[in-house]
Design an enzyme around this catalytic site. Structure first.
Site, PDB file in Angstrom:
ATOM      1  N   SER A  22      26.092  44.409  20.243  1.00  0.00           N
ATOM      2  CA  SER A  22      25.859  44.648  21.683  1.00  0.00           C
ATOM      3  C   SER A  22      25.899  43.354  22.479  1.00  0.00           C
ATOM      4  CB  SER A  22      24.514  45.344  21.880  1.00  0.00           C
ATOM      5  OG  SER A  22      23.478  44.580  21.288  1.00  0.00           O
ATOM      6  N   ASN A 109      13.087  46.302  18.880  1.00  0.00           N
ATOM      7  CA  ASN A 109      12.868  47.494  19.703  1.00  0.00           C
ATOM      8  C   ASN A 109      11.938  47.223  20.893  1.00  0.00           C
ATOM      9  OD1 ASN A 109      14.404  48.577  17.721  1.00  0.00           O
ATOM     10  ND2 ASN A 109      12.833  49.943  16.885  1.00  0.00           N
ATOM     11  N   THR A 154      28.457  68.482  64.204  1.00  0.00           N
ATOM     12  CA  THR A 154      27.945  69.233  63.054  1.00  0.00           C
ATOM     13  C   THR A 154      29.154  70.015  62.549  1.00  0.00           C
ATOM     14  OG1 THR A 154      27.324  71.162  64.368  1.00  0.00           O
ATOM     15  CG2 THR A 154      25.610  69.501  64.037  1.00  0.00           C
ATOM     16  N   HIS A 155      29.217  70.213  61.257  1.00  0.00           N
ATOM     17  CA  HIS A 155      30.388  70.886  60.640  1.00  0.00           C
ATOM     18  C   HIS A 155      31.694  70.178  60.996  1.00  0.00           C
ATOM     19  CE1 HIS A 155      27.662  74.390  59.982  1.00  0.00           C
ATOM     20  NE2 HIS A 155      27.185  73.998  61.146  1.00  0.00           N
ATOM     21  N   SER A 276      50.174  48.165  53.867  1.00  0.00           N
ATOM     22  CA  SER A 276      50.943  48.956  52.921  1.00  0.00           C
ATOM     23  C   SER A 276      52.156  48.147  52.511  1.00  0.00           C
ATOM     24  CB  SER A 276      51.375  50.266  53.588  1.00  0.00           C
ATOM     25  OG  SER A 276      52.535  50.779  52.963  1.00  0.00           O
ATOM     26  N   LYS A 282      51.023  50.048  58.746  1.00  0.00           N
ATOM     27  CA  LYS A 282      49.737  50.528  58.224  1.00  0.00           C
ATOM     28  C   LYS A 282      48.635  49.470  58.236  1.00  0.00           C
ATOM     29  CE  LYS A 282      48.693  54.000  56.713  1.00  0.00           C
ATOM     30  NZ  LYS A 282      48.954  54.624  55.411  1.00  0.00           N
ATOM     31  N   ASN A 284      44.947  49.789  56.606  1.00  0.00           N
ATOM     32  CA  ASN A 284      44.172  50.761  55.827  1.00  0.00           C
ATOM     33  C   ASN A 284      42.719  50.329  55.615  1.00  0.00           C
ATOM     34  OD1 ASN A 284      46.416  52.407  55.496  1.00  0.00           O
ATOM     35  ND2 ASN A 284      47.071  51.334  53.637  1.00  0.00           N
ATOM     36  N   GLU A 289      37.266  53.098  51.488  1.00  0.00           N
ATOM     37  CA  GLU A 289      37.709  54.094  50.497  1.00  0.00           C
ATOM     38  C   GLU A 289      37.203  53.725  49.105  1.00  0.00           C
ATOM     39  OE1 GLU A 289      42.018  55.445  51.521  1.00  0.00           O
ATOM     40  OE2 GLU A 289      41.718  53.420  52.275  1.00  0.00           O
ATOM     41  N   TYR A 316      12.606  54.912  18.708  1.00  0.00           N
ATOM     42  CA  TYR A 316      13.826  54.171  19.037  1.00  0.00           C
ATOM     43  C   TYR A 316      14.993  54.773  18.273  1.00  0.00           C
ATOM     44  CZ  TYR A 316      17.415  50.671  19.648  1.00  0.00           C
ATOM     45  OH  TYR A 316      18.597  50.061  19.974  1.00  0.00           O
ATOM     46  N   LYS A 324      22.187  49.774  28.776  1.00  0.00           N
ATOM     47  CA  LYS A 324      22.350  48.580  29.613  1.00  0.00           C
ATOM     48  C   LYS A 324      23.660  48.536  30.380  1.00  0.00           C
ATOM     49  CE  LYS A 324      19.856  46.532  26.096  1.00  0.00           C
ATOM     50  NZ  LYS A 324      20.303  47.736  25.405  1.00  0.00           N
TER      51      LYS A 324
HETATM   52  N1  ARG Z   1      20.863  45.980  20.718  1.00  0.00           N
HETATM   53  C1  ARG Z   1      19.768  46.880  20.596  1.00  0.00           C
HETATM   54  C2  ARG Z   1      19.602  47.705  21.866  1.00  0.00           C
HETATM   55  O1  ARG Z   1      20.120  47.317  22.849  1.00  0.00           O
HETATM   56  C3  ARG Z   1      18.524  46.114  20.326  1.00  0.00           C
HETATM   57  C4  ARG Z   1      17.520  46.867  19.530  1.00  0.00           C
HETATM   58  C5  ARG Z   1      18.035  47.026  18.169  1.00  0.00           C
HETATM   59  N2  ARG Z   1      17.073  47.617  17.328  1.00  0.00           N
HETATM   60  C6  ARG Z   1      17.386  48.007  16.082  1.00  0.00           C
HETATM   61  N3  ARG Z   1      16.470  48.520  15.393  1.00  0.00           N
HETATM   62  N4  ARG Z   1      18.598  47.901  15.632  1.00  0.00           N
HETATM   63  O2  ARG Z   1      18.963  48.733  21.865  1.00  0.00           O
END
Ligand code: ARG
Length: 452
Positions: A22, A109, A154-155, A276, A282, A284, A289, A316, A324
């Site tokens: 990660s 965790n 409205t509408h 454009s 144009k 734009n 958008e 967990y 994330k």
């Molecule tokens: N990269 C993990 C996460 O974002 C960290 C926690 C990992 N925990 C584990 N027991 N492998 O959740």
């Protein structure tokens, strides 16, 4: 080296390793990870796990690591599975075996949940200030608009005349609620997971309340099982972000419409419009958008995380690693959009004559009914008579203000003063209670906004 090799006789398959890693996402929490580790080292030192020497060496080493992140000198190793591994690996290189004591009583965790919350606590003010900047632009435009009038819809059908300033401010208030919503999240965010261990708590007798304080949290979490798996805050944050996106999208949609030749209520500055490659004429509204489009992507981020959370077994689960990316992406999206929208609106030109030209006297039909109400006619009947007047004018192919008095008088108790109701500014100024579109009311609204 991974942090968990002991019980394995074979190394992880390369592709499985890549899937599991990660680091590309969570390296964004590097500073939070180091700060969390410094606080954890302090806590386990106080509990007697680290000697004074070990503690000093870990603290110094972590400080160096933090400096390397801050200056961009930190070099990730191919085997760094995540940011937690990277920090610990580097600490080991810097201080030797004592680094191995840092993780005592802690799990990734509780660590990752802590880092993530810290990151969010630090990001909310940034987001709020970008929103506030846009709100300031909206107020400036409202003040600049003075007594400019425009059709209200409205509408998407012409409804009643309003002040342009009132319209600008109608986009100010949703953003105020957005900031309030983000701020409301802070107390729930400010609960520290660190010290929950992998799931069952830590065997080290750390003072978690003091630990919470040292990391800027209000309090420690009360249930370790919950706290390592709780991602409500991430879902709430994404809802806040999505709602901001939706508000910006609605505003953007109106700008797209109002800058079209058909409406022509506004003209974008060249700095915030695009051309454009084929049609030379144009101009734009791409930035609006894109804003509208990105709000769809934000909705996807929110629903994606909700779907990830649904039905996870306690506590967990690695699914949680998916939390994330959407949060970071949503933040980046908003921080990219907000200043551009503020810039585009700061430099937009209103065209009051086009706005005025889109108001016709049928938009004062409600005022016509109100006129009869003042003369004692019950509103239901007045509404019907005004409607008949609209129909009669349509049949005669004239506007309400051009229809002869006899025609009105054939319908009901109209008198010569009836024509006064067709002045749109009169109509506007009659709506003078709190929240109405009258000049005075909008002036009060601005004053209240500026006083807050
Ligand atoms: N990269 C993990 C996460 O974002 C960290 C926690 C990992 N925990 C584990 N027991 N492998 O959740």
């Amino acid at each position: 080296m991974t942090l968990w090799g002991g019980r394995f006789s074979q190394k992880l398959d390369d592709l499985a390793w890549a899937l599991n890693s990660s680091l590309p996402v969570d390296q964004r929490m590097a500073i939070q990870d180091v700060d969390g580790s410094i606080a954890w080292a302090d806590a386990i030192h106080k509990s007697g796990i680290l000697s004074d020497e070990e503690h000093a060496s870990i603290a110094l080493g972590l400080d160096t690591v933090k400096g390397e992140f801050a200056s961009g000198e930190f070099i990730f190793a191919p085997a760094d599975e995540d940011i937690h591994t990277a920090v610990e690996r580097r600490l080991g290189e810097l201080i030797g075996p004592a680094a191995g004591k840092l993780h005592t009583g802690r799990s990734r965790n509780d660590q990752v949940a802590t880092d993530f919350r810290m990151w969010m606590l630090q990001t909310i003010p940034q987001l709020n200030s970008a929103i506030l900047n846009l709100q300031t632009t909206l107020v400036e435009q409202a003040e600049l608009a003075g007594a400019t009038i425009m059709p209200g819809y409205t509408h998407l059908q012409r409804a009643q005349p309003i002040l342009l300033s009132h319209w600008w401010l109608s986009h100010f208030h949703p953003l105020g609620r957005d900031r309030a919503r983000l701020t409301d999240l802070i107390p729930r965010l400010s609960v520290l997971p660190l010290g929950s261990g992998a799931l069952a708590g830590t065997p080290i007798p750390v003072d978690r309340a003091a630990l919470a304080k040292s990391l800027g949290f209000a309090e420690p979490s009360q249930n370790s099982l919950d706290s390592v798996s709780d991602r409500d805050f991430a879902a709430e944050y994404l809802f806040c972000a999505t709602m901001i996106g939706i508000h910006l999208s609605k505003l953007a949609e109106q700008i797209v419409l109002y800058t079209s030749a058909e409406f022509g209520f506004f003209e974008l500055s060249d700095a915030f419009s695009t051309g454009s490659s084929l049609m030379p004429q144009k101009k734009n509204p791409d930035v609006f958008e894109l804003t509208r489009g990105k709000s769809g992507t934000l909705i996807g981020m929110l629903t994606g995380l909700l779907a990830t959370l649904k039905g996870l077994p306690s506590t967990y689960d690695k699914d949680l690693q998916e939390d994330k990316q959407p949060v970071f992406a949503a933040t980046d999206t908003l921080l990219a959009i907000l200043p551009v929208i503020a810039g585009a609106l700061r430099t937009i030109t209103a065209r009051p004559e086009r706005m005025r030209g889109a108001i016709d006297s049928t938009m004062m039909a409600t005022d016509l009914a109100d006129y009869l109400v003042v003369k004692g006619v019950p509103f239901r009947e007045a509404h019907s008579l005004a409607g008949k007047a609209v129909r009669e004018a349509g049949e005669r192919n004239v506007s309400l203000e051009k229809m002869p008095l006899e025609a009105y008088q054939a319908l009901g108790p109209f008198e010569a003063d009836v024509y006064q109701v067709f002045d749109p500014l009169e109509s506007i100024n009659k709506r003078n209670t709190v929240g109405g579109t009258s000049l005075q009311s909008v002036k009060n609204q601005i004053q209240k906004i500026k006083g807050e």
